[in-house]
Design an enzyme around this catalytic site. Structure first.
Site, short mmCIF file in Angstrom:
data_model
loop_
_atom_site.label_atom_id
_atom_site.label_comp_id
_atom_site.label_asym_id
_atom_site.label_seq_id
_atom_site.Cartn_x
_atom_site.Cartn_y
_atom_site.Cartn_z
N GLY A 45 -109.38 7.28 33.72
CA GLY A 45 -109.34 8.52 34.49
C GLY A 45 -108.67 9.61 33.69
O GLY A 45 -108.25 9.42 32.54
N GLY B 262 -106.20 13.40 34.28
CA GLY B 262 -105.50 14.32 35.15
C GLY B 262 -105.01 15.51 34.36
O GLY B 262 -105.39 15.71 33.20
N GLY B 263 -104.15 16.32 34.99
CA GLY B 263 -103.64 17.51 34.31
C GLY B 263 -102.78 17.16 33.11
O GLY B 263 -102.64 17.96 32.18
N PHE B 264 -102.19 15.97 33.09
CA PHE B 264 -101.32 15.54 32.00
C PHE B 264 -102.10 15.07 30.79
O PHE B 264 -101.61 15.06 29.68
CB PHE B 264 -100.42 14.40 32.47
CG PHE B 264 -101.20 13.23 33.00
CD1 PHE B 264 -101.72 12.28 32.15
CD2 PHE B 264 -101.44 13.10 34.36
CE1 PHE B 264 -102.46 11.22 32.64
CE2 PHE B 264 -102.17 12.04 34.86
CZ PHE B 264 -102.69 11.10 34.00
N GLY B 265 -103.34 14.59 31.00
CA GLY B 265 -104.13 13.98 29.94
C GLY B 265 -104.96 12.84 30.48
O GLY B 265 -105.35 12.85 31.66
N VAL C 269 -105.99 8.50 30.90
CA VAL C 269 -105.47 7.15 31.04
C VAL C 269 -106.53 6.18 30.55
O VAL C 269 -107.70 6.28 30.95
CB VAL C 269 -105.10 6.82 32.50
CG1 VAL C 269 -104.60 5.39 32.61
CG2 VAL C 269 -104.05 7.79 33.02
N ASP D 210 -93.37 14.42 43.72
CA ASP D 210 -94.83 14.54 43.61
C ASP D 210 -95.53 13.33 44.23
O ASP D 210 -96.49 12.80 43.68
CB ASP D 210 -95.24 14.68 42.14
CG ASP D 210 -96.66 15.25 41.99
OD1 ASP D 210 -97.15 15.88 42.94
OD2 ASP D 210 -97.26 15.06 40.92
#
Length: 660
Positions: free
Chosen positions: A349, A351-354, A356, A467
């Site tokens: 997947g 996300g905003g962080f990078g 996985v 969060d």
């Protein structure tokens, strides 16, 4: 410049050795039978144990592969609070590779052997022991294990030759070299070679080592006589035999010995050619890599971050003590190979962080690798948070961090793999939602609540997650929930009620009003997020975007309106019609509404929430109006509004609802 190049040579040689080495594999452990005394180990013993394991893990990076230490009083041979610890890496392993093995063992021994006053764990590259008894220098041959592979020998004399060779290695380890370990190979027959290793714990004398190895060799005929790959091990020594060179060639490694059956035997010509070609290729690759790393250092020297740099940060995270992260650092090359260099095929997947990616540790354990994007809004501060907090937290409802890596501008976190992905992938998917019956949803609600309670009150650190949402709750093989993503988490001091920040970060729809609008956060901020998540689990719809539905209201206001009208069951996910218990659903909706009240002081603590969820008789107070009561008009209301001649009519209504 000239002084920096040798550093890169050493750095690359370490990585090259790791890459060419056999994988780090778990072999066995002995937790010792649990007793009443062991189950009641003291807090002082736990503290000393953690300190001992941490010291051994750190020491392994700079030692010659062996050391022991004592933490605690230790004034008597048996001291309940004292911890005696020892690690011993295989003779061909030192430095970062030894530390990686010892750090992994130190982390895993607490998982494999919880609440034990004495334990030992083996990996193929190291052994780690601890006890409340002083075992240093004591010869220990029980328990022992025999590990045998399926490959059968075709040479009827192989057992005799193997035993003879092991005896020669024993003599080398205890008489000739006095190193207490030896390894090498011999020609079994034309074109067929065998390799062996013997090693004793380096707290033994030569005589004790010889006795231990004799005891192991005597077990071979009973367990391994017809095999060509085996090992026999005990806490004080081990012997290993195989048909391939499983060890690293170093100046400490024994030279291949001649065939015990033939004098003057030598390595076959094919093997010599293979070794020669391999060395030439390695040298060429080494030269190219040194140049590449040197160029990269010159151009990016300000961006290089070491693990020691990470560990030097403490600041707001740990105000009272220096940062000490007892977490294995996993070599980048291992992660790259495991994820096929972060290929799309391995991606789980993004996300905003990078992204996985799915990978495997060297013992076959499936893992999820979180790779922080260079363009991510989540920076080094959030990365540090996640390493620091999860490394110090252990709970069945928190995701487990197995290791981290900071190399070549990569920032990577390695977690246990959650085969059922995140809660949102099930809850907001029409097909997968059918698998979430009421019993399972209630179990997930309880698990999340217990995880938050641990963070707020029971952990070593008092943590505000900040969060909590459906995508940050992961589900394991049995669908147990585990809270993840601690990038925005903060610690609280004892007696501290709330904190403020100008940097409001989180997810709208889950953020409490005091945090979203004023930057104020506390444990009650997490309680609000939990309330939103609880209501989402019940109705199967997201809070964000709920106003776009036919209700024209936020999920919170819609839930509160139905509760006031005595129609709360109308918000229940239709998928649950045949599985739910009305009293349990009503109680959960009531608790959810208590959690999302606008005034933080009115919300319950997570300890109260856990008690309310577990009780069928506890009287619950009536909730006040939930936060974020501004909703959007339904289509019917909108058409009426447009036809009105009253200029004061606004497209946005503020609901003032009084429950019955």
């Amino acid at each position: 410049m000239a002084t920096r190049i040798p550093r890169f040579v050493g750095f690359f040689m370490t990585l090259f050795t790791m890459a060419s080495a056999q994988s780090l594999n778990y072999v066995n452990d002995d937790c010792h039978n649990s007793t009443t005394k062991e189950q009641a180990i003291t807090l002082a013993f736990r503290t000393n144990l953690n300190s001992t394991l941490s010291r051994l893990s750190s020491d392994a990076a700079t030692s010659k592969g062996y050391n022991h230490t004592t933490t605690g009083n230790g004034s008597t041979p048996v001291d309940d609070d004292a911890v005696y610890g020892l690690y011993d890496c295989r003779g061909d392993v030192t430095g970062p590779f030894c530390q990686f093995c010892v750090s992994t063992a130190a982390s895993e021994i607490l998982q494999q052997c919880p609440n034990r006053s004495s334990a030992v764990i083996w990996y193929n590259y190291c052994i780690l022991r601890y006890s409340n008894n002083n075992f240093f220098g004591n010869l220990t041959t029980t328990p022992s294990w025999e590990i045998v592979e399926a490959k059968n020998s075709t040479d009827p004399e192989e057992l005799q030759k193997a035993e003879s060779y092991m005896q020669s290695l024993k003599r080398e380890a205890t008489v000739e070299s006095n190193k207490l370990y030896a390894m090498g190979g011999f020609n079994l027959s034309d074109g067929e070679e065998r390799y062996g290793l013997v090693q004793c714990s380096r707290d033994l004398t030569n005589d004790e080592c010889s006795q231990c190895l004799d005891a192991m060799i005597q077990k071979v005929p009973q367990c391994c006589g017809t095999k060509r790959s085996w090992q026999v091990l005990a806490p004080s020594c081990l012997i290993k035999y195989d048909d391939f060179m499983f060890y690293q060639i170093t100046d400490q490694t024994s030279s291949p010995l001649p065939n015990p059956a033939k004098k003057g035997g030598s390595i076959g010509s094919k093997t010599l050619i293979i070794i020669t070609v391999s060395v030439l290729v390695a040298l060429i690759f080494l030269c190219c890599s040194i140049y590449y790393l040197w160029r990269k250092y010159v151009t990016n020297k300000d961006e290089l971050i070491s693990v020691n740099t990470l560990r030097s940060f403490h600041g707001y995270v740990q105000r009272e003590e220096p940062l000490n992260v007892d977490l294995p650092t996993i070599p980048l090359i291992w992660i790259q190979q495991s994820t096929n260099y972060f290929s799309e095929f391995s991606k789980l997947g993004e996300g905003g962080f990078g992204s996985v990616h799915k990978g495997n540790l060297e013992d076959g354990t499936e893992v999820a690798v979180k790779r922080l994007s260079k363009a991510s809004g989540q920076g080094l501060e959030e990365f540090k948070n996640e390493v620091i907090f999860i490394a110090k937290l252990q709970h069945r409802n928190l995701v487990r961090l197995l290791g981290c890596c900071i190399e070549e501008n990569e920032k990577l976190l390695v977690y246990e793999y959650m085969p059922n992905s995140s809660l949102d992938s099930h809850l907001f998917n029409e097909e997968k939602r059918k698998q979430l019956d009421w019993k399972l949803r209630l179990s997930i609600i309880n698990g999340i609540a217990k995880g938050l309670l641990y963070l707020h009150e029971d952990s070593r650190l008092r943590i505000i997650h900040r969060d909590l949402k459906a995508s940050n709750v992961l589900l394991d093989q049995e669908m147990n929930p585990k809270i993840s993503d601690f990038g925005l988490a903060r610690t609280f001091e004892k007696g501290q009620s709330q904190e403020s920040t100008r940097r409001v970060m989180g997810t709208y729809g889950y953020m409490s009003p005091e945090y979203a609008m004023e930057g104020l956060y506390s444990v009650k901020s997490d309680v609000f997020s939990f309330g939103v998540l609880l209501l989402e689990i019940i109705c199967g719809k997201r809070n964000s975007g709920f106003h776009l539905s036919e209700h024209g209201q936020s999920l919170l206001v819609h839930s509160w309106r139905l509760w006031g009208e005595g129609k709360s069951l109308e918000m229940l996910d239709p998928m649950l019609e045949k599985t739910y218990k009305g009293s349990e659903v009503m109680k959960c909706i009531h608790i959810g509404l208590l959690c999302v009240q606008e005034d933080a002081a009115d919300r319950p603590t997570m300890s109260t929430v856990v008690v309310m969820l577990a009780s069928d008789t506890m009287a619950l107070s009536n909730p006040n109006h939930p936060a974020f009561s501004v909703g959007r008009k339904t289509k019917e209301e909108e058409s009426t509004s447009k036809g009105s001649k009253d200029p004061s009519v606004n497209d946005v209504t503020i609901s003032n609802i009084l429950p019955r």
